[in-house]
Scaffold this motif. Structure first.
Motif, PDB file in Angstrom:
ATOM      1  N   GLU A  34       0.423  -1.617   0.414  1.00 42.77           N
ATOM      2  CA  GLU A  34      -0.049  -0.253  -0.336  1.00 42.77           C
ATOM      3  C   GLU A  34       1.433   1.103   0.270  1.00 42.77           C
ATOM      4  OE1 GLU A  34      -4.009  -1.767   2.424  1.00 42.77           O
ATOM      5  OE2 GLU A  34      -2.191  -0.573   3.295  1.00 42.77           O
ATOM      6  N   LYS A  35       2.371   1.194   0.921  1.00 43.74           N
ATOM      7  CA  LYS A  35       3.479   2.433   1.133  1.00 43.74           C
ATOM      8  C   LYS A  35       3.225   2.650  -0.402  1.00 43.74           C
ATOM      9  CE  LYS A  35       4.196   1.913   5.530  1.00 43.74           C
ATOM     10  NZ  LYS A  35       6.001   2.016   6.503  1.00 43.74           N
ATOM     11  N   GLU A  36       3.787   1.729  -1.110  1.00 39.56           N
ATOM     12  CA  GLU A  36       4.557   1.392  -2.515  1.00 39.56           C
ATOM     13  C   GLU A  36       3.684   2.020  -3.645  1.00 39.56           C
ATOM     14  OE1 GLU A  36       7.034   1.530  -3.825  1.00 39.56           O
ATOM     15  OE2 GLU A  36       8.348   0.822  -1.710  1.00 39.56           O
ATOM     16  N   GLU A  37       1.924   1.291  -3.385  1.00 34.63           N
ATOM     17  CA  GLU A  37       1.168   2.491  -4.346  1.00 34.63           C
ATOM     18  C   GLU A  37       1.724   3.849  -4.371  1.00 34.63           C
ATOM     19  OE1 GLU A  37      -2.401   0.210  -3.688  1.00 34.63           O
ATOM     20  OE2 GLU A  37      -1.555  -1.402  -4.434  1.00 34.63           O
ATOM     21  N   GLU A  38       0.918   4.368  -2.893  1.00 35.80           N
ATOM     22  CA  GLU A  38       0.485   5.503  -2.554  1.00 35.80           C
ATOM     23  C   GLU A  38       2.269   6.320  -3.077  1.00 35.80           C
ATOM     24  OE1 GLU A  38      -1.809   7.819  -1.229  1.00 35.80           O
ATOM     25  OE2 GLU A  38      -2.676   6.791  -0.345  1.00 35.80           O
ATOM     26  N   ASP A  39       3.348   6.232  -2.966  1.00 38.53           N
ATOM     27  CA  ASP A  39       4.507   6.638  -3.398  1.00 38.53           C
ATOM     28  C   ASP A  39       4.540   6.975  -5.134  1.00 38.53           C
ATOM     29  OD1 ASP A  39       5.476   6.607  -1.005  1.00 38.53           O
ATOM     30  OD2 ASP A  39       6.751   4.975  -0.740  1.00 38.53           O
ATOM     31  N   VAL A  40       3.717   5.513  -5.541  1.00 37.44           N
ATOM     32  CA  VAL A  40       3.802   5.752  -7.211  1.00 37.44           C
ATOM     33  C   VAL A  40       2.508   6.164  -7.676  1.00 37.44           C
ATOM     34  CG1 VAL A  40       3.170   4.921  -9.705  1.00 37.44           C
ATOM     35  CG2 VAL A  40       4.928   3.523  -7.663  1.00 37.44           C
ATOM     36  N   ALA A  41       1.594   6.540  -7.065  1.00 38.39           N
ATOM     37  CA  ALA A  41       0.740   7.178  -7.112  1.00 38.39           C
ATOM     38  C   ALA A  41       1.090   9.298  -7.018  1.00 38.39           C
ATOM     39  CB  ALA A  41      -0.515   7.242  -6.610  1.00 38.39           C
ATOM     40  N   GLY A  42       1.613   8.710  -5.842  1.00 40.03           N
ATOM     41  CA  GLY A  42       2.255  10.500  -5.312  1.00 40.03           C
ATOM     42  C   GLY A  42       2.844  11.071  -6.675  1.00 40.03           C
ATOM     43  N   TYR A  43       3.983  10.039  -6.941  1.00 36.11           N
ATOM     44  CA  TYR A  43       4.932  10.409  -8.377  1.00 36.11           C
ATOM     45  C   TYR A  43       4.953  10.761  -8.986  1.00 36.11           C
ATOM     46  CZ  TYR A  43       9.162  10.496 -10.366  1.00 36.11           C
ATOM     47  OH  TYR A  43      10.333  10.260 -11.781  1.00 36.11           O
ATOM     48  N   LEU A  45       1.106  11.669 -10.012  1.00 35.03           N
ATOM     49  CA  LEU A  45       1.016  13.056  -9.997  1.00 35.03           C
ATOM     50  C   LEU A  45       2.424  13.967 -10.011  1.00 35.03           C
ATOM     51  CD1 LEU A  45      -2.022  12.118  -7.679  1.00 35.03           C
ATOM     52  CD2 LEU A  45      -2.174  12.116  -9.848  1.00 35.03           C
ATOM     53  N   HIS A  46       2.572  14.657  -9.255  1.00 28.37           N
ATOM     54  CA  HIS A  46       3.386  14.781  -8.335  1.00 28.37           C
ATOM     55  C   HIS A  46       4.406  15.677  -9.986  1.00 28.37           C
ATOM     56  CE1 HIS A  46       6.973  17.179  -6.727  1.00 28.37           C
ATOM     57  NE2 HIS A  46       7.953  16.491  -7.970  1.00 28.37           N
ATOM     58  N   HIS A  47       4.700  14.428 -11.115  1.00 31.55           N
ATOM     59  CA  HIS A  47       5.130  14.762 -12.212  1.00 31.55           C
ATOM     60  C   HIS A  47       4.418  15.088 -13.350  1.00 31.55           C
ATOM     61  CE1 HIS A  47       7.734  13.399 -15.988  1.00 31.55           C
ATOM     62  NE2 HIS A  47       7.186  13.554 -16.800  1.00 31.55           N
ATOM     63  N   VAL A  48       3.003  15.079 -13.654  1.00 30.01           N
ATOM     64  CA  VAL A  48       2.506  15.796 -14.897  1.00 30.01           C
ATOM     65  C   VAL A  48       1.402  17.130 -13.941  1.00 30.01           C
ATOM     66  CG1 VAL A  48       2.091  12.925 -15.499  1.00 30.01           C
ATOM     67  CG2 VAL A  48       0.508  13.986 -13.425  1.00 30.01           C
ATOM     68  N   PHE A 261      -5.809  18.426 -23.671  1.00 29.97           N
ATOM     69  CA  PHE A 261      -5.504  17.952 -22.829  1.00 29.97           C
ATOM     70  C   PHE A 261      -5.546  17.038 -21.715  1.00 29.97           C
ATOM     71  CE2 PHE A 261      -6.969  17.563 -18.568  1.00 29.97           C
ATOM     72  CZ  PHE A 261      -6.342  17.648 -17.422  1.00 29.97           C
ATOM     73  N   ALA A 262      -6.628  16.122 -22.609  1.00 31.79           N
ATOM     74  CA  ALA A 262      -6.465  14.893 -21.907  1.00 31.79           C
ATOM     75  C   ALA A 262      -5.706  13.396 -23.074  1.00 31.79           C
ATOM     76  CB  ALA A 262      -7.564  14.193 -22.575  1.00 31.79           C
ATOM     77  N   ASN A 263      -5.600  13.758 -24.163  1.00 37.38           N
ATOM     78  CA  ASN A 263      -4.461  12.913 -24.904  1.00 37.38           C
ATOM     79  C   ASN A 263      -2.804  13.366 -24.496  1.00 37.38           C
ATOM     80  OD1 ASN A 263      -5.984  11.622 -27.364  1.00 37.38           O
ATOM     81  ND2 ASN A 263      -6.811  13.559 -26.972  1.00 37.38           N
ATOM     82  N   MET A 264      -2.539  14.277 -23.901  1.00 32.62           N
ATOM     83  CA  MET A 264      -1.183  14.650 -24.166  1.00 32.62           C
ATOM     84  C   MET A 264      -0.745  13.586 -22.419  1.00 32.62           C
ATOM     85  SD  MET A 264       0.158  15.519 -26.704  1.00 32.62           S
ATOM     86  CE  MET A 264       1.766  15.014 -26.176  1.00 32.62           C
ATOM     87  N   LEU A 265      -2.169  14.378 -21.545  1.00 33.82           N
ATOM     88  CA  LEU A 265      -2.039  14.118 -20.237  1.00 33.82           C
ATOM     89  C   LEU A 265      -2.085  12.068 -20.122  1.00 33.82           C
ATOM     90  CD1 LEU A 265      -1.663  14.285 -16.864  1.00 33.82           C
ATOM     91  CD2 LEU A 265      -3.874  14.849 -16.971  1.00 33.82           C
ATOM     92  N   ALA A 266      -3.107  11.686 -20.775  1.00 31.23           N
ATOM     93  CA  ALA A 266      -3.569  10.249 -20.755  1.00 31.23           C
ATOM     94  C   ALA A 266      -1.650   9.267 -21.189  1.00 31.23           C
ATOM     95  CB  ALA A 266      -3.848   9.549 -21.269  1.00 31.23           C
ATOM     96  N   GLY A 267      -1.083   9.940 -22.144  1.00 28.06           N
ATOM     97  CA  GLY A 267      -0.012   9.100 -22.844  1.00 28.06           C
ATOM     98  C   GLY A 267       1.095   8.889 -20.893  1.00 28.06           C
ATOM     99  N   HIS A 268       1.314  10.249 -20.864  1.00 30.51           N
ATOM    100  CA  HIS A 268       2.150   9.961 -20.016  1.00 30.51           C
ATOM    101  C   HIS A 268       1.818  10.003 -18.716  1.00 30.51           C
ATOM    102  CE1 HIS A 268       5.158  13.184 -21.560  1.00 30.51           C
ATOM    103  NE2 HIS A 268       3.885  13.823 -22.293  1.00 30.51           N
ATOM    104  N   ILE A 269       0.914   9.664 -17.896  1.00 28.77           N
ATOM    105  CA  ILE A 269       0.380   8.518 -17.134  1.00 28.77           C
ATOM    106  C   ILE A 269       0.768   7.127 -17.125  1.00 28.77           C
ATOM    107  CG2 ILE A 269      -1.937   8.148 -15.609  1.00 28.77           C
ATOM    108  CD1 ILE A 269      -2.936  10.653 -15.672  1.00 28.77           C
ATOM    109  N   VAL A 270       0.424   6.855 -18.883  1.00 28.73           N
ATOM    110  CA  VAL A 270       0.303   5.528 -18.664  1.00 28.73           C
ATOM    111  C   VAL A 270       1.898   4.800 -18.758  1.00 28.73           C
ATOM    112  CG1 VAL A 270      -0.397   3.752 -20.629  1.00 28.73           C
ATOM    113  CG2 VAL A 270      -2.383   5.127 -19.844  1.00 28.73           C
TER     114      VAL A 270
END
Length: 355
Positions: A34-43, A45-48, A261-270
């Motif tokens: 769960e901590k790793e999931e929080e870290d990855v999700a936070g990373y 969101l922080h990046h994009v 906005f959606a197309n450029m954001l989605a690719g980086h999140i994936v």
């Protein structure tokens, strides 16, 4: 991926905090997964997301350096201090609700400046300044000319017309290359994608919106432009048609904003999510699958960067062409009305002569 530490929130079970196991859920310590999931999700969101810091991070390491970008605001009323203050999540300038216009430099602002410099540099380096040579020399110059001619001939002239198309070609070229460079910058290390910010895409869409309305007024006149809002229906239907046509003016920039906005954001999140699977599952063997898939999405993003620049420019040309067409429709209706009036006059004259 886990180079940025984030606090893990308390986890509730499916019954919620007020259920039978609510007390146990409230005191539940998050597991390592769960901590790793929080870290990855936070990373991710922080990046994009946009920020007032330009961070240079080293992959697979906690070492990174941050450049604090200038923060300042303009007071909109007297007696208001717009100095940055601590909000609990970092320093920030007060917003409009507190009487300040925030003009702070952000990470995406820097990316827009870089894209503008690349745009100007491309024009200076690759444009054919030697008028004695009809064909530019060099691969880059020919590629640049091919893109310019494509935007002019295939987008501007075909969607707006031979007469008015060249008039709006400079704006379409600027929008195409500016969006293209912003899209491509986000694929380089330590860069960011400014078009993944909805405020940036909204600003670009508003530029197209203003030019579209100006094109309609210029082609049909202010009276013809306002008459177009009636949809050409009977006056008793105007209370229904005018609000519908007025709202229709804003659906076009809204579509431009969300699509880019959606197309450029989605690719980086994936891409980041595929790489984050390595840390979420906690086994290096996952990299054998996630890294090739992430590389495939990265190559796809190179293609999407060109496609989204093309789509935005093509739709902008189409909307401007619809505005220009208002004038042609007005002239057609006027000509048709004139012919009908002339026909009735001729018929009346013939009737008088016959009598």
């Amino acid at each position: 991926m886990a180079g940025v530490a984030f606090a893990a929130a308390p986890v509730q079970d499916e019954h919620g905090a007020g259920g039978e196991h609510g007390g146990a859920a409230a005191g539940h310590e998050p597991t390592h997964l769960e901590k790793e999931e929080e870290d990855v999700a936070g990373y991710i969101l922080h990046h994009v997301s946009d920020s007032n810091e330009y961070e240079i991070e080293i992959p697979l390491s906690r070492d990174h350096s941050a450049i604090h970008l200038p923060q300042f605001g303009i007071p909109l009323r007297g007696g208001v201090s717009c100095a940055p203050r601590d909000t609990g999540h970092g320093m920030a300038v007060p917003g409009l609700s507190e009487g300040c216009l925030d003009l702070s430099i952000t990470k995406h602002t820097v990316m827009m400046w870089l894209a503008a410099l690349l745009l100007i540099g491309s024009l200076l380096l690759f444009s054919n300044r030697d008028k004695t040579k009809l064909v530019p020399r060099g691969t880059a110059a020919n590629l640049f000319e091919m893109l310019v001619l494509f935007v002019r001939d295939e987008l501007a002239i075909k969607n707006i017309g031979k007469e008015e198309g060249p008039r709006y070609t400079p704006y379409l070229l600027t929008a195409f290359f500016f969006i293209l460079f912003m899209n491509l910058l986000g694929l380089f290390p330590w860069m960011a994608t400014a078009t993944g910010n909805i405020a940036v895409t909204l600003g670009l869409a508003l530029c197209t919106f203003v030019i579209t309305q100006m094109a309609g007024i210029r082609a049909a006149g202010l009276g013809g432009y306002l008459a177009h809002l009636t949809g050409g229906v009977a006056p008793w239907l105007w209370p229904i048609m005018i609000p519908v046509e007025f709202l229709g003016l804003f659906t076009k920039p809204f579509a431009l904003t969300i699509r880019l906005f959606a197309n450029m954001l989605a690719g980086h999140i994936v891409i980041f999510f595929l790489l984050g699977l390595i840390f979420m599952l906690g086994h290096p063997a996952v990299a054998l699958v996630s890294v090739p898939f992430a590389m495939g999405i990265y190559l796809l993003e190179l293609f999407v960067a060109f496609v989204q620049a093309y789509v935005f420019t093509m739709l902008s040309a189409l909307f401007i062409g619809m505005g220009v067409a208002m004038g042609h429709h007005g002239h057609e209706h006027a000509d048709a009305h004139g012919k009908e009036t002339g026909h009735s006059h001729d018929h009346g004259k013939a009737h008088m002569l016959g009598s």
